[in-house]
Design a protein around this motif. Structure first.
Motif, PDB file in Angstrom:
ATOM      1  N   PRO A  86       7.165   0.893   7.025  1.00  0.00           N
ATOM      2  CA  PRO A  86       7.146  -0.356   6.247  1.00  0.00           C
ATOM      3  C   PRO A  86       7.630  -0.137   4.826  1.00  0.00           C
ATOM      4  O   PRO A  86       7.542   0.956   4.276  1.00  0.00           O
ATOM      5  N   ASP A  87       8.148  -1.202   4.242  1.00  0.00           N
ATOM      6  CA  ASP A  87       8.591  -1.140   2.854  1.00  0.00           C
ATOM      7  C   ASP A  87       7.391  -1.030   1.924  1.00  0.00           C
ATOM      8  O   ASP A  87       6.315  -1.547   2.209  1.00  0.00           O
ATOM      9  N   SER A  88       7.593  -0.354   0.802  1.00  0.00           N
ATOM     10  CA  SER A  88       6.576  -0.371  -0.243  1.00  0.00           C
ATOM     11  C   SER A  88       6.766  -1.646  -1.060  1.00  0.00           C
ATOM     12  O   SER A  88       7.852  -2.214  -1.103  1.00  0.00           O
ATOM     13  N   TYR A  89       5.700  -2.100  -1.682  1.00  0.00           N
ATOM     14  CA  TYR A  89       5.795  -3.290  -2.513  1.00  0.00           C
ATOM     15  C   TYR A  89       4.718  -3.254  -3.577  1.00  0.00           C
ATOM     16  O   TYR A  89       3.862  -2.378  -3.581  1.00  0.00           O
ATOM     17  N   ASP A  90       4.760  -4.247  -4.469  1.00  0.00           N
ATOM     18  CA  ASP A  90       3.869  -4.310  -5.613  1.00  0.00           C
ATOM     19  C   ASP A  90       4.136  -3.124  -6.546  1.00  0.00           C
ATOM     20  O   ASP A  90       5.157  -2.454  -6.449  1.00  0.00           O
ATOM     21  N   ILE A  91       3.219  -2.858  -7.440  1.00  0.00           N
ATOM     22  CA  ILE A  91       3.400  -1.826  -8.460  1.00  0.00           C
ATOM     23  C   ILE A  91       2.914  -0.491  -7.889  1.00  0.00           C
ATOM     24  O   ILE A  91       1.749  -0.364  -7.521  1.00  0.00           O
ATOM     25  N   CYS A  92       3.779   0.499  -7.849  1.00  0.00           N
ATOM     26  CA  CYS A  92       3.478   1.728  -7.120  1.00  0.00           C
ATOM     27  C   CYS A  92       2.274   2.474  -7.678  1.00  0.00           C
ATOM     28  O   CYS A  92       1.549   3.136  -6.928  1.00  0.00           O
ATOM     29  N   PHE A  93       2.023   2.389  -8.999  1.00  0.00           N
ATOM     30  CA  PHE A  93       0.898   3.132  -9.557  1.00  0.00           C
ATOM     31  C   PHE A  93      -0.400   2.320  -9.529  1.00  0.00           C
ATOM     32  O   PHE A  93      -1.423   2.756 -10.052  1.00  0.00           O
ATOM     33  N   ILE A  94      -0.337   1.129  -8.930  1.00  0.00           N
ATOM     34  CA  ILE A  94      -1.552   0.342  -8.691  1.00  0.00           C
ATOM     35  C   ILE A  94      -1.621   0.118  -7.186  1.00  0.00           C
ATOM     36  O   ILE A  94      -1.291  -0.957  -6.679  1.00  0.00           O
ATOM     37  N   ALA A  95      -2.005   1.159  -6.462  1.00  0.00           N
ATOM     38  CA  ALA A  95      -1.891   1.161  -5.008  1.00  0.00           C
ATOM     39  C   ALA A  95      -2.720   0.085  -4.330  1.00  0.00           C
ATOM     40  O   ALA A  95      -2.372  -0.384  -3.244  1.00  0.00           O
ATOM     41  N   ASP A  96      -3.832  -0.342  -4.961  1.00  0.00           N
ATOM     42  CA  ASP A  96      -4.657  -1.369  -4.326  1.00  0.00           C
ATOM     43  C   ASP A  96      -4.195  -2.781  -4.670  1.00  0.00           C
ATOM     44  O   ASP A  96      -4.762  -3.766  -4.186  1.00  0.00           O
ATOM     45  N   GLY A  97      -3.174  -2.906  -5.507  1.00  0.00           N
ATOM     46  CA  GLY A  97      -2.619  -4.209  -5.842  1.00  0.00           C
ATOM     47  C   GLY A  97      -3.403  -5.000  -6.863  1.00  0.00           C
ATOM     48  O   GLY A  97      -3.016  -6.124  -7.214  1.00  0.00           O
ATOM     49  N   ASP A  98      -4.491  -4.459  -7.394  1.00  0.00           N
ATOM     50  CA  ASP A  98      -5.348  -5.179  -8.346  1.00  0.00           C
ATOM     51  C   ASP A  98      -4.878  -4.889  -9.773  1.00  0.00           C
ATOM     52  O   ASP A  98      -5.428  -4.042 -10.471  1.00  0.00           O
ATOM     53  N   THR A  99      -3.845  -5.632 -10.208  1.00  0.00           N
ATOM     54  CA  THR A  99      -3.268  -5.394 -11.526  1.00  0.00           C
ATOM     55  C   THR A  99      -4.267  -5.687 -12.640  1.00  0.00           C
ATOM     56  O   THR A  99      -4.390  -4.912 -13.598  1.00  0.00           O
ATOM     57  N   ARG A 100      -4.987  -6.799 -12.530  1.00  0.00           N
ATOM     58  CA  ARG A 100      -5.947  -7.147 -13.574  1.00  0.00           C
ATOM     59  C   ARG A 100      -7.024  -6.066 -13.689  1.00  0.00           C
ATOM     60  O   ARG A 100      -7.414  -5.674 -14.794  1.00  0.00           O
ATOM     61  N   GLY A 101      -7.525  -5.578 -12.545  1.00  0.00           N
ATOM     62  CA  GLY A 101      -8.536  -4.527 -12.573  1.00  0.00           C
ATOM     63  C   GLY A 101      -8.011  -3.263 -13.216  1.00  0.00           C
ATOM     64  O   GLY A 101      -8.723  -2.600 -13.987  1.00  0.00           O
ATOM     65  N   PHE A 102      -6.760  -2.914 -12.904  1.00  0.00           N
ATOM     66  CA  PHE A 102      -6.146  -1.725 -13.499  1.00  0.00           C
ATOM     67  C   PHE A 102      -6.046  -1.874 -15.014  1.00  0.00           C
ATOM     68  O   PHE A 102      -6.354  -0.934 -15.765  1.00  0.00           O
ATOM     69  N   LEU A 103      -5.643  -3.051 -15.475  1.00  0.00           N
ATOM     70  CA  LEU A 103      -5.507  -3.281 -16.902  1.00  0.00           C
ATOM     71  C   LEU A 103      -6.871  -3.232 -17.605  1.00  0.00           C
ATOM     72  O   LEU A 103      -6.999  -2.659 -18.695  1.00  0.00           O
ATOM     73  N   GLU A 104      -7.888  -3.805 -16.973  1.00  0.00           N
ATOM     74  CA  GLU A 104      -9.222  -3.781 -17.582  1.00  0.00           C
ATOM     75  C   GLU A 104      -9.781  -2.363 -17.648  1.00  0.00           C
ATOM     76  O   GLU A 104     -10.391  -1.970 -18.649  1.00  0.00           O
ATOM     77  N   ARG A 105      -9.540  -1.585 -16.582  1.00  0.00           N
ATOM     78  CA  ARG A 105     -10.025  -0.200 -16.588  1.00  0.00           C
ATOM     79  C   ARG A 105      -9.300   0.631 -17.644  1.00  0.00           C
ATOM     80  O   ARG A 105      -9.888   1.524 -18.260  1.00  0.00           O
ATOM     81  N   SER A 106      -8.033   0.353 -17.830  1.00  0.00           N
ATOM     82  CA  SER A 106      -7.221   1.162 -18.744  1.00  0.00           C
ATOM     83  C   SER A 106      -7.341   0.724 -20.193  1.00  0.00           C
ATOM     84  O   SER A 106      -7.342   1.562 -21.108  1.00  0.00           O
ATOM     85  N   VAL A 138      -1.514   3.334   0.632  1.00  0.00           N
ATOM     86  CA  VAL A 138      -2.482   2.330   1.066  1.00  0.00           C
ATOM     87  C   VAL A 138      -1.709   1.224   1.755  1.00  0.00           C
ATOM     88  O   VAL A 138      -1.021   0.441   1.108  1.00  0.00           O
ATOM     89  N   GLY A 139      -1.789   1.174   3.106  1.00  0.00           N
ATOM     90  CA  GLY A 139      -0.985   0.212   3.844  1.00  0.00           C
ATOM     91  C   GLY A 139       0.476   0.468   3.576  1.00  0.00           C
ATOM     92  O   GLY A 139       0.968   1.582   3.732  1.00  0.00           O
ATOM     93  N   SER A 140       1.181  -0.566   3.114  1.00  0.00           N
ATOM     94  CA  SER A 140       2.587  -0.374   2.757  1.00  0.00           C
ATOM     95  C   SER A 140       2.788  -0.453   1.255  1.00  0.00           C
ATOM     96  O   SER A 140       3.899  -0.591   0.777  1.00  0.00           O
ATOM     97  N   ARG A 141       1.699  -0.369   0.510  1.00  0.00           N
ATOM     98  CA  ARG A 141       1.817  -0.404  -0.943  1.00  0.00           C
ATOM     99  C   ARG A 141       2.213   0.977  -1.475  1.00  0.00           C
ATOM    100  O   ARG A 141       1.993   1.989  -0.852  1.00  0.00           O
ATOM    101  N   GLY A 142       2.738   0.965  -2.677  1.00  0.00           N
ATOM    102  CA  GLY A 142       3.003   2.220  -3.353  1.00  0.00           C
ATOM    103  C   GLY A 142       4.222   2.952  -2.815  1.00  0.00           C
ATOM    104  O   GLY A 142       4.828   2.590  -1.823  1.00  0.00           O
ATOM    105  N   CYS A 143       4.589   4.000  -3.513  1.00  0.00           N
ATOM    106  CA  CYS A 143       5.693   4.853  -3.083  1.00  0.00           C
ATOM    107  C   CYS A 143       5.500   6.214  -3.720  1.00  0.00           C
ATOM    108  O   CYS A 143       4.628   6.404  -4.567  1.00  0.00           O
ATOM    109  N   CYS A 144       6.341   7.179  -3.321  1.00  0.00           N
ATOM    110  CA  CYS A 144       6.320   8.520  -3.913  1.00  0.00           C
ATOM    111  C   CYS A 144       4.966   9.194  -3.750  1.00  0.00           C
ATOM    112  O   CYS A 144       4.478   9.885  -4.656  1.00  0.00           O
ATOM    113  N   THR A 145       4.314   8.987  -2.601  1.00  0.00           N
ATOM    114  CA  THR A 145       3.025   9.588  -2.320  1.00  0.00           C
ATOM    115  C   THR A 145       3.213  10.899  -1.563  1.00  0.00           C
ATOM    116  O   THR A 145       4.340  11.317  -1.265  1.00  0.00           O
ATOM    117  N   VAL A 146       2.088  11.551  -1.215  1.00  0.00           N
ATOM    118  CA  VAL A 146       2.136  12.800  -0.451  1.00  0.00           C
ATOM    119  C   VAL A 146       2.830  12.567   0.893  1.00  0.00           C
ATOM    120  O   VAL A 146       3.687  13.361   1.319  1.00  0.00           O
TER     121      VAL A 146
END
Length: 361
Positions: A194-214, A43-51
């Protein structure tokens, strides 16, 4: 030397693998598939180790002329990095998943497999340097020449044994542009990626949303330092010490100044907020010490608590013994020290030790 090159699909690891091959090593490239979702895309330049990254790594390996494989480490990644991230936040701590990934995946799971297959070392595109300056000429970890990209902080938890079986060919690179230019001259196909950034397993960058869902919702109170209730929240895992935005408080402080998260208490479901000066401390307490060379109480060091934060001069006051923690005093106060963060101690540009912050004194 037989070298396993970890190829993420980015420009750094591609150039590192090329340099290792050019140095005369017998290099094999491997891409670590870390996502359990096989349809995951960048997603954009977020994340890493994708297809897409696996495909880019394959092209780079072909240009270098080395064998290339994809290893599925998604179960290890989920169990050792993602689950750790969730459990730490649930406990009111603030983990660094990049530190955990380097420690448990890139230099534990990967190195273990490499050794089992007869490889002598693992090569990565990290920005750090290894020199024979440890006790008895043992390999020691140092900052990269490129201070803006230095990754010695996230590598420090590896410890000296893993460092002795690692290669970081980019440690002497002056800047990222020089790496891109080298990738372009080698026709590796990733020079403009482009470089990857943020948390790779939260590709949309929404850490709070990821934590609430999990982790789900666990409503509680937001209180001030005296215990007065100021509001409510949906879960302590949505907050971290030092946080200012997103507190959901509609009533301003009596003095009109911003409030910050001072403490997270999952056991009572409370989030404590208060003035900025209450966040400051000059004494750090840490556990799980990883030592690169012998330490002693009273030794002068510089201490860093964030990946690209300032290294602050200080002194070791106490070394762990029994139930005691590592204690470091700083010459100036720092703000936002949170349990779960990584503390790295340096002597100049040389890593002395790493530990996990337990609390501020």
């Amino acid at each position: 030397m037989k070298v396993l090159a970890a190829m993420s699909g980015g420009v750094d690891s591609a150039v590192a693998a090329a340099r290792a091959a050019e140095a005369g090593h017998e290099v094999v490239g491997v891409h670590m598939a870390l996502s359990k979702d096989r349809s995951q895309t960048r997603v954009g330049s977020r994340g890493c180790c994708t297809v897409e990254d696996a495909s880019d790594a394959r092209v780079a390996a072909e240009r270098i002329g080395i064998p290339y494989y994809v290893w599925d480490l998604s179960d290890d990644f989920h169990d050792l990095v993602v689950e750790d991230f969730l459990s730490e936040y649930a406990a009111g701590r603030t983990p660094n998943p990049c530190v955990r990934c380097n420690e448990r995946i890139k230099f534990a799971s990967l190195l273990e497999r490499a050794k089992a297959l007869g490889f002598d070392a693992v090569c990565t595109g990290h920005y750090a340097s290894i020199r024979a300056e440890g006790p008895g000429g043992a390999p020691s970890l140092h900052r990269s020449r490129n201070s803006a990209k230095d990754q010695s902080y996230v590598l420090a938890v590896m410890g000296p044994e893993a460092i002795g079986s690692s290669l970081f060919p980019l440690g002497d690179m002056a800047d990222k542009q020089a790496v891109r230019e080298e990738a372009r001259s080698r026709r590796l196909g990733v020079s403009t990626k482009p470089d990857s950034y943020d948390i790779c397993f939260i590709a949309d960058g929404d850490t709070r949303g990821f934590l609430e869902r999990s982790l789900g919702e666990a409503p509680g109170e937001i209180v001030d330092a005296d215990g007065a209730v100021l509001g409510t929240h949906r879960g302590t895992h949505g907050y971290t010490i030092g946080q200012r935005k997103g507190l959901g408080l509609h009533q301003p402080a009596a003095d009109g100044r911003p409030r910050y998260v001072l403490d997270v208490r999952p056991e009572s479901r409370q989030v404590v907020v208060g003035a900025a000066e209450l966040l400051s401390t000059s004494r750090l307490l840490a556990r799980d010490l990883v030592v690169f060379e012998p330490l002693s109480a009273g030794r002068r060091v510089t201490a860093q608590i964030r990946a690209h934060g300032e290294a602050i001069p200080g002194r070791i006051e106490q070394l762990p013994a029994g139930e005691e923690l590592l204690e470091v005093s700083l010459e100036q106060s720092v703000r936002g020290v949170a349990p779960g963060q990584t503390l790295v101690l340096y002597d100049g540009d040389r890593v002395l030790a790493a530990a996990t912050l337990e609390r501020r004194a």
